[in-house]
Design a protein around this motif. Sequence first.
Motif, short mmCIF file in Angstrom:
data_model
loop_
_atom_site.label_atom_id
_atom_site.label_comp_id
_atom_site.label_asym_id
_atom_site.label_seq_id
_atom_site.Cartn_x
_atom_site.Cartn_y
_atom_site.Cartn_z
N THR A 51 73.68 -15.49 72.68
CA THR A 51 74.05 -14.08 72.68
C THR A 51 73.51 -13.44 73.95
O THR A 51 72.29 -13.36 74.15
CB THR A 51 73.47 -13.35 71.46
N PRO A 52 74.37 -13.02 74.86
CA PRO A 52 73.88 -12.49 76.13
C PRO A 52 73.14 -11.18 75.93
O PRO A 52 73.47 -10.40 75.03
CB PRO A 52 75.17 -12.28 76.94
N PRO A 53 72.14 -10.89 76.78
CA PRO A 53 71.40 -9.63 76.66
C PRO A 53 72.35 -8.44 76.83
O PRO A 53 73.19 -8.43 77.73
CB PRO A 53 70.40 -9.70 77.82
N PRO A 54 72.24 -7.44 75.97
CA PRO A 54 73.16 -6.29 76.07
C PRO A 54 72.85 -5.45 77.30
O PRO A 54 71.69 -5.36 77.74
CB PRO A 54 72.88 -5.51 74.78
N PRO A 55 73.86 -4.84 77.90
CA PRO A 55 73.63 -3.94 79.05
C PRO A 55 72.75 -2.77 78.65
O PRO A 55 72.79 -2.30 77.50
CB PRO A 55 75.05 -3.48 79.42
N VAL A 56 71.99 -2.27 79.60
CA VAL A 56 71.07 -1.16 79.37
C VAL A 56 71.43 -0.01 80.30
O VAL A 56 71.51 -0.20 81.53
CB VAL A 56 69.60 -1.59 79.60
N ARG A 57 71.66 1.17 79.74
CA ARG A 57 71.96 2.36 80.55
C ARG A 57 70.75 2.77 81.38
O ARG A 57 69.62 2.79 80.89
CB ARG A 57 72.35 3.54 79.66
#
Length: 794
Positions: free
Chosen positions: A530-536
């Motif tokens: 599961t790839p790391p989710p993008p962070v704003r």
Amino acid sequence: MAEAHSAVAFSFTVTHEGWDVNFDREVLNLVWQSGIRSWKKRLARFQNSVHNGVYPGHLWSLWVLMSVVIGVHFSGRQVPYDLVAKVMPYMRGQNLTWQIVACGLISLAVWLAVIFTLRYILKLLLMYKGWMYEARGRGRSVSMPTKLWLVFVKIFSGWNTPRLYSFQGSLPRLPLPSLNDTMTRYLRSVRPLLDDENYERMVRLAAEFEEGIGVKLQRYLWLKSWWSTNYVSDWWEEYVYLRGRSPLMINSNFYGIDAILMHPTKIQAARAASAINSCLNYRRLVERQELEPILIQGLVPLCSWQYERIFNTVRTPGIETDKIQHWSDANHIIVYHKGRYFKVLIYRGRILKPCEIQIQIQQILDDKSEPLPGEEKLAALTAINRVDWAKARQNFFSKGINKLSLDIIEKAAFIVALDDVPYEYDESDPSKLDQYGRVLLHGKGYDRWFDKSFTLCIGSNGRLGFNSEHSWGDAAVMSHLWELVVTDDAFYSNRADAAVVGHLGEYMILDDIDQRYDEEGNCTGTPELTPPPPVRLQWEIKFDSQIAIDNAVIEAQKLIDDVDLRIYVHNHYGKGFVKLCRLSPDAYIQMALQLAYYRDAGKFSLTYEASMTRLFREGRTETVRPCTVESSAWVKSMDNKNCSVEERVKLLRIACERHQVGYQDAMCGKGIDRHLFCLYVVSKYLEVDSPFLKEVLSEPWRLSTSQTPHGQTGRMNLDKHPNCISAGGGFGPVADDGYGVSYIVAGEDLFFFHISHKKSSKQTDCHRFAINIERALADMKRLFEEYKLLNGTK
């Protein structure tokens, strides 16, 4: 929020019941993996340094030599010159261990002497440039000295495979031309531009300079040429790029365009993921130095030092001068979409696969959050003049959350812009391709981070492009990367799963290749994690900083409104016909540009063509001056009704040969303009004025041209895949009343021309100039067809 969660990966508190420890296993695992990756890279760099330091030798030869010396010594025979016996008195003892140590030291000393001798001999061989001037394909064979030189270069280049920086220590320094040679070449280059009176005046100024202050300036420059690795590059980077206070957008940055004749997928997230993965694989090749250096004719190396700064690099603004900052590593990229900035991790024990990156990109596209106040048009600050951006950076982005977010952007591997408009190409509607180029050249003025080494741009329909900052390196290096990105989307190996294959990591086209996308246009493969989710990224844009951003948007829009771009696709014929005429394609196109400009402006103009000097260490570019006495004579003959076809063809051949010599001179360190530029810098340091240098350096380049190179990866087979080639790229005009023209020889039957001009100039029109180029190329083809008919040849 995710960013708040990651900020507390480890914490502890003390209570009346004891210690209370809290930690996030996932984040600590990321820290652990980052450390492991860092140490692996350090070890790889150390191994590469050893490999490059002893090239063209190899470390195994040291162990062989040690074994031979030890064997000879303990067999009772003497090592030549009895070196071991001479060293033994300096050892602490005479036992077996110290005898082995003595043998090892003697072996190391002899081995190093041989290695450095080989490197020096190779450097001396590479100083020879006579091979460049020997005609090929004209019925003449290579001379005996050049044949012998080729043999010796092959021998002394070693038998082990070179890595990216293996030849750096063997490349010669850029030679300093004599003052007289440069003056002679300069006066010859301006002869067709000046009438008799002005030419005589320039001859007097040149003579006064050569016999006066020029002698002193040349002496200082001669010292620099011996003291420094390259007497031009550091001053060129500092004074031409970093001290320039003009906006980077349009004035300095250049762009590259997709292979428009193919469209592998229309899914934006999939194409973005594929391109990002290709860039990251290329970065790994550069970092591990597994990318093979470019060898001309498979033998003569080009300097590779610019490759180091393709990634993890930013140009930071300053009041007086900018600075190039490069970081050794970055495990994230920045993605810009609809006014929002996302930090995206691209490494999880390995580089994420395209199908995994597609998940991250799709999460960004599906995110419906609104930009924070001031966030959407923040990048307009990078598009304006450098002083205003430097002041805004210091005042509003030097502390707090703004500084943290800015650091994340500047330390990213590169920037990705997910545009909300399609990049279109329609053969029946040229305006769509023109708009495609304009989007890449400047975008909206606030959706590109113009300071970063490059911004990867993806249209909503899945087409690609890039916008690149210029100070860190030249277009040929960026074109090398771009060629790999474009071909990756056409070829994909199941056996390697988009990883590095082939000899020393060089990408290869395999027979059993599949498309990189499935039937629906998504990236092939199955996510393994599961790839790391993008962070704003977070910003606090207050009133004063918002005013600065608004002003930047207005200034950027003025620049955009003043530039126009025309991408002309010439598909009537290509280099196949030019080769039949026995002419260089580059020289042929340059003559066409001279003819087109003369008809467009009614006069000749100082013309700039970029040539590389990477045959020398830390070489960048030199100027070729295509407007010559010979080219002007041919151009005038084309509109002279009294001139015969035979005479016109003869004059064209002479002009092309003269251009080829000028190009070869530039590549071999015999150019005009970099020498004059450095003399001017010395004069400024010494605070002396030179009327000659002042006039020369103020001359505008109204026709600035450049050829986009291709075929650098060795994987592009245009015979099998004729559509798999980038449409090239372009740049803005150098002079306010001039043209910027970039072109690419795209196969046997296709040329692309990227033509820009400023709308505020009444003398120029890129659309009109494109018509003149088309007419010039048509007239040149007709000329040779008539010539063949007259001579009875096919």
